[in-house]
Design a protein around this motif. Structure first.
Motif: not given
Length: 635
Positions: A502-519
């Protein structure tokens, strides 16, 4: 008043420094460190020695001008960290702070007496216009090696060392010891960096992929009663092993001591028809399976393998014999996934570069009476590194020209000189450090021509047989799996695995959020929008904090990217003091995209492994429960 203010300053910002310096406040030796006026009325300091000889730290004529000219020989870059060895009364430090207002720095003062005079005559608040990252002052009980280790562990970037020119002559022995300590620490740091870079992903993936083997085999500590107060031979692959084959055969045939082979030694023993009571392995490399190729090819299924939980998973998949596990502290998931079925705490062996040291730890914890080292050369012999019968395609039997050129001399077991490699010598020193920590076990080194190992005593193996190994002690069936139920709480493991998924699925969302914030950060920086950047950084911090709380990240992904994470940690530490939002954005954009990409790639593989693991653990749990019920019916 100045000294009082400086003491308050140190207590506020660098309390440990004052603890060192105050020990010399009333020392008679302080009277040898004297202040006088230079010709231009600035202060200088000199050390008075016998015969009224004076050693000046600064110019007797113009200390400030001297410092300016001295610093001109250095071209410091903005991204460097400057380490000052010796500051005297701070003239070249003042020039540095004026010339390089953005560059971080640290201070190392080998003389607490000079630092005391510096405090007595200068205002630290006015002198140190920017606080250093660290101030180190050698005291009566402090050691350069500790300072060097602390500093090197904190610095990951480029460091410029600036040594005060007067200190090498004024403190010759201190200076030499400092250089030696730093070189040793830096060499060890580079070695650790290299090891982490090589194995950071393998350690984690091995521990996960090995979990089914860990759950379905005995923990070696469940076998403790077989070894308590018994002698054990720790057989290594050094060239002297070839000379002890018949002695080992005699010990094995008569059960006089347990024989544990480590690393490649198993090949030499198999070559001579000797089956040890166990072979031990923890090397995380995929190539580790080559060590067992003879056993695999000959389908030898009677030698138990004691494996470290981070060993290359390929070895366990192909090893034909029984298996028993030991937990290694590089296994970052075991503490979370495993729970003893017997209400016992799990014990983890400390990871080291040498399997011999790992097994020495193990034997100590098993309360063995004696450990007898065989073939533990830590040195070359007859132009060989390994015993006969140990041949690998990837390296020649004899030493290469490069190995001969890099060889160094050390003392052997008889006080003579023997050649070794820097790597083998480092492992010898590590073994000595471990032996120094244990007192309740006898360690005998029987290795003829091997390097001397402090903490052991040398006795030839034939003499050990005559005087110490006089009765049969070995239970040849010690390794048989005795349990009808796994030694771990499988329901607990299954529950934790589901949480990690479950945490692995949530982690993918967190990494995507970080990527969006970098942009978004890049867009705000391009538009010159400082307030927009501030808002993005606030959101970025919240998402990153969520990352740190995620179990899949904390236990798995973070440890698969140790080197990159250390760089990120250093960056985040530096950014706390950065006021310019655009400079912060520039540095974050430089480091974080690589970090997010690596984490995302690793996460894809980890999610597959976790799904496979859950299926395997469920099968093991079902089989274990069925077997347990069958045993109850039989009773």
């Amino acid at each position: 008043m100045r000294l009082v203010d400086n003491i308050s300053f140190l207590k506020k910002y660098f309390p440990s420094v004052w603890e060192e310096v105050k020990t010399v406040e009333n020392s008679p030796e302080l009277e040898s460190y004297l202040i006088e006026e230079a010709k231009n009325h600035e202060l200088t300091i000199y050390i008075k020695s016998e015969g009224d000889l004076r050693h000046y730290i600064h110019s007797k004529y113009n200390p400030k001008n001297e410092a300016v000219k001295f610093l001109e020989q250095y071209e410091v870059k903005d991204n460097q960290h400057v380490f000052f060895y010796g500051i005297g009364l701070g003239y070249h430090l003042n020039e540095f702070l004026r010339k390089y207002p953005q560059v971080s720095y640290s201070i190392y003062e080998p003389s607490p007496y000079i630092f005391y005079q510096y405090m007595s005559n200068k205002s630290l608040k006015e002198e140190l216009t920017r606080l250093p990252e660290n101030i180190y002052v050698e005291g009566i009980h402090s050691r350069p090696a500790k300072f060097a280790n602390d500093f090197v562990n904190q610095q990951l970037g480029d460091v410029e060392f600036i040594f005060h020119p007067a200190y090498e002559k004024a403190f010759t022995e201190k200076y030499k010891l400092f250089i030696e300590s730093f070189l040793n620490v830096i060499a060890e740091k580079r070695h650790t960096y290299h090891i982490n870079l090589l194995f950071e992903k393998r350690w984690v993936l091995n521990s996960l992929k090995n979990l089914p083997f860990t759950l379905s085999t005995n923990n070696i500590f469940e076998k403790k009663t077989y070894f308590q107060d018994k002698p054990v031979l720790l057989v290594s692959a050094g060239p002297s092993l070839s000379e002890e084959i018949e002695n080992l055969r005699y010990i094995k045939q008569n059960g006089l001591a347990y024989i544990f082979s480590v690393g490649s030694a198993i090949n030499s023993l198999i070559e001579h028809g000797i089956h040890p009571d166990a072979t031990c392995s923890f090397d995380p490399k995929a190539e580790n399976v080559v060590v067992f190729q003879k056993i695999i090819d000959q389908n030898v299924d009677s030698i138990p393998l004691i494996f470290g939980s981070t060993v290359g998973y390929e070895s366990l998949e192909q090893y034909p014999g029984p298996k028993i596990h030991m937990l290694i502290d590089q296994d970052t998931t075991a503490r979370y996934l495993l729970k003893s079925d017997h209400e016992e705490n799990l014990y983890f062996l400390k990871d080291t570069p040498s399997i011999a040291i790992i097994v020495l730890q193990l034997l100590h914890k098993l309360n063995c009476r004696q450990v007898i080292l065989v073939g533990q050369n830590f040195a070359y012999k007859n132009n060989r590194m390994y015993a006969e019968g140990i041949e690998y395609e990837y390296r020649p039997s004899n030493l290469t020209e490069e190995e001969e050129n890099d060889a160094i001399l050390v003392e052997d077991v008889l006080g003579k000189q023997v050649y070794t490699s820097p790597g083998l010598n480092r492992m010898r020193l590590l073994m000595e450090m471990f032996i120094k920590e244990i007192k309740d076990i006898e360690i005998i080194n029987t290795t003829k021509g091997g390097a001397n190992i402090n903490g052991t005593h040398f006795i030839p193996l034939d003499e050990v047989i005559k005087t110490k190994l006089t009765e049969q002690v070995v239970d040849r069936d010690w390794f048989i799996h005795e349990q009808t139920k796994a030694g771990y709480d499988l329901a607990h493991t299954e529950k934790r695995l589901r949480q990690l998924i479950r945490d692995a699925e949530e982690l993918q969302k967190l990494l995507s959020n970080l990527e969006s914030l970098l942009k978004k950060m890049a867009r705000e920086a391009d538009f010159g929008n400082s307030s927009g950047l501030f808002s993005v950084f606030s959101r970025f911090d919240r998402v990153f904090n969520g990352l740190e709380k995620n179990k899949c990240y904390d236990l798995i992904i973070k440890h698969m990217n140790r080197v990159r994470i250390s760089m990120i940690a250093k960056l985040l530490s530096d950014l706390r003091f950065e006021q310019n939002e655009f400079e912060k954005a520039r540095r974050v954009k430089k480091q974080f995209p690589h970090f997010i990409l690596e984490c995302s790639i690793d996460l894809i593989e980890v999610r597959k492994v976790l799904d496979q693991l859950l299926e395997s653990v469920t099968c093991i749990r079902d089989a274990s429960e069925n077997l347990f019920q069958l045993e109850r019916v039989k009773k």
